[in-house]
Design a protein around this motif. Structure first.
Motif: not given
Length: 535
Positions: A298-308
């Motif tokens: 149901d969704g795409l999740k992305l986690r950036f290098a800064n944790g966001r």
């Protein structure tokens, strides 16, 4: 755009047409062959030697597979093939504690035989499969194949006591091109992964690399891990892959890939994922179905290098829809099945509430690039219509050598933000304005719920949660946000944001961004949405 969409959609349609008969997601015709030396008995094997072999192979022109199956196997039809099952009493590795090997029968669409090898104490020997290994559920068919020599098989599956001690359940399947699927404890098969994507939605025909040989490391007694090595080949690239599977609540797969390019690649997709999204809370228009939602993810999740973290709800658009989220060496990305409540699906057969999420965790510096999400229109749930992968910014040229190392987690959602930001739990949309407003294709209401549990865990009671009303930070590209409000709903335990959005051009998608802050720093993950072409 029309030509790009047509070629991309036709590729996906071909891939998905096979899924219902073999219990597998989007797969492709396997043109797998095995190099001559791979069929020798007692061949020494190391991963380093495999890497060297595929590097040397990239210097040669691509060899189009020509191997054919005996006529009795190529004559198999859908009705006969779908009944064929591997006999459990014929399992390979019955002398090991935690793993078993089954093969997929050759024939029907799988016309090019694939050799599978067992690696034990540094020596690789071919597995031998024959008609006696399979239950045909058809006496005449079984008799016609009893004396046929199998030059190879279509693919294989690994079994493991994943859910109940002493019972061997399916853990992972490799079948077709470079596709494979795995499970965490309690899951049923849903989305698929593949080794590599070449020129997906790039305006020219997509290339599907093939696994051309497998080497299965026989585990020692008591081992909780199993290793699979694979050769990859296509007109543009060769590759040497290593997969280390560790079953569990989230089945962990450690992946190492060495790639060697024969030609330029316009769009390279690393760790590609393929899933199905038919409809959900945000876009069920046009589906007359008793089930509230139908999707593997149901969704795409992305986690950036800064944790966001970023959450992008999936949709089933009226036209091919592409989204690119720039991320330098991302900490993780994946297609999630975040909603795991059976009441929200009402499907006791498909059990979409048990479909696994798949999280990719890059290891090492992947450099500058973007996570690409492609959403393809479909009107049937048998079609995988969602593709996501990481694509490097740097152009890939003939002669390049690239290496990637990452982990995969199959199971319930993983990869939550280190910053403990409130996740999105629901996205809904409908006509803008109030109940008496006239419907317009140029306006739309979006309702986004954020889980307020993290605020509650900080010790705030209900009144404090209301007084802690967060700030809304939102933007709209190619559109205007006419109304925005947020309030706490105690009964649901969420902060709900309501947006009314308008657009001027029905032929230009509107890109929406939304995040809650405490006035200084973010307190929620960022919600992204592409409101596509207006119908």
């Amino acid at each position: 755009m029309l030509n790009q969409r047509s070629s991309f959609f036709s590729n996906i349609a071909v891939l998905s047409a096979i899924c219902s008969c073999v219990g597998f997601g989007a797969i492709a015709f396997s043109s797998a062959v095995v190099a001559s030396e791979s069929s020798q008995s007692g061949m020494p094997f190391t991963y380093g030697a495999l890497v060297a072999k595929m590097r040397a192979q990239a210097q040669d022109a691509y060899f189009e597979p020509t191997g054919e199956l005996p006529e009795a196997l190529t004559a198999l039809k859908y009705d006969g093939y779908r009944k064929i099952a591997y006999r459990r009493e014929r399992s390979k590795w019955k002398d090991t504690e935690n793993f078993r090997v089954h093969a997929f029968h050759p024939g029907w669409l799988f016309k090019h035989p694939l050799k599978i090898h067992e690696v034990s104490e540094g020596v690789a020997q071919p597995f031998v499969f024959e008609a006696a290994d399979f239950d045909y559920q058809d006496a005449d068919l079984a008799a016609s194949l009893s004396s046929v020599s199998f030059p190879g098989v279509a693919g294989f599956r690994l079994l493991n006591p994943l859910n109940v001690e002493g019972r061997m359940d399916e853990l992972v399947s490799f079948l077709g091109a470079s596709y494979f699927r795995a499970l965490g404890a309690g899951n049923v098969y849903g989305l698929s992964a593949r080794a590599l994507a070449i020129d997906t939605a790039s305006g020219k025909p997509e290339e599907f690399p093939n696994f051309t040989a497998f080497y299965l490391g026989k585990p020692v007694d008591g081992s909780e891990k199993v290793t699979v090595w694979a050769e990859l080949d296509s007109p543009s690239v060769t590759g040497a892959y290593q997969f280390v599977f560790k079953p569990g609540q989230q089945t962990e797969v450690d992946v190492t890939a060495h790639l060697f390019f024969r030609s330029d690649v316009e769009r390279l997709g690393i760790a590609p994922l393929t899933s199905m999204y038919l409809y959900g809370e945000n876009d069920r228009i046009g589906f007359d179905d008793f089930r509230p939602e139908v999707h593997d993810s149901d969704g795409l999740k992305l986690r950036f290098a800064n944790g966001r973290t970023v959450w992008r709800p999936l949709s089933n658009p009226s036209n091919l829809q592409l989204s690119f989220i720039g991320a330098r060496s991302p900490a993780g990305f994946g297609l999630m099945q975040r909603d795991r409540d059976l009441k929200n699906y009402q499907d006791l057969e498909a059990r979409y509430d048990k479909r696994p999420s798949l999280w990719i965790e890059p290891l090492g510096d992947w450099g500058a690039g973007a996570v690409m999400l492609a959403e393809i229109p479909t009107d049937q749930e048998i079609n995988d219509n969602v593709v996501a992968f990481w694509s490097p910014n740097k152009a890939v040229k003939a002669g390049d050598e690239l290496s990637f190392h990452y982990k995969m987690y199959w199971g319930d959602e993983v990869g939550r933000s280190e910053l403990m930001l409130m996740p999105v739990v629901q996205t809904r949309s409908g006509k803008a304005g109030h109940s008496a407003s006239e419907k317009s294709s140029l306006t739309r209401k979006f309702v986004v719920d954020f889980d307020a549990e993290l605020f509650a865990e900080s010790g705030l009671d209900g009144e404090q949660l209301v007084r802690a009303k967060p700030h809304i930070e939102n933007t709209a590209l190619n559109g205007t946000i006419n109304f925005a409000d947020v309030h706490y709903i105690e009964e649901l335990g969420v902060y709900r944001v309501v947006l009314d959005v308008s657009r001027e051009d029905p032929d230009v998608p509107v890109e929406l961004r939304l995040q809650l802050t405490d006035g200084e720093k973010a307190v929620s993950e960022k919600w992204l949405y592409q409101w596509g072409w207006s119908s």
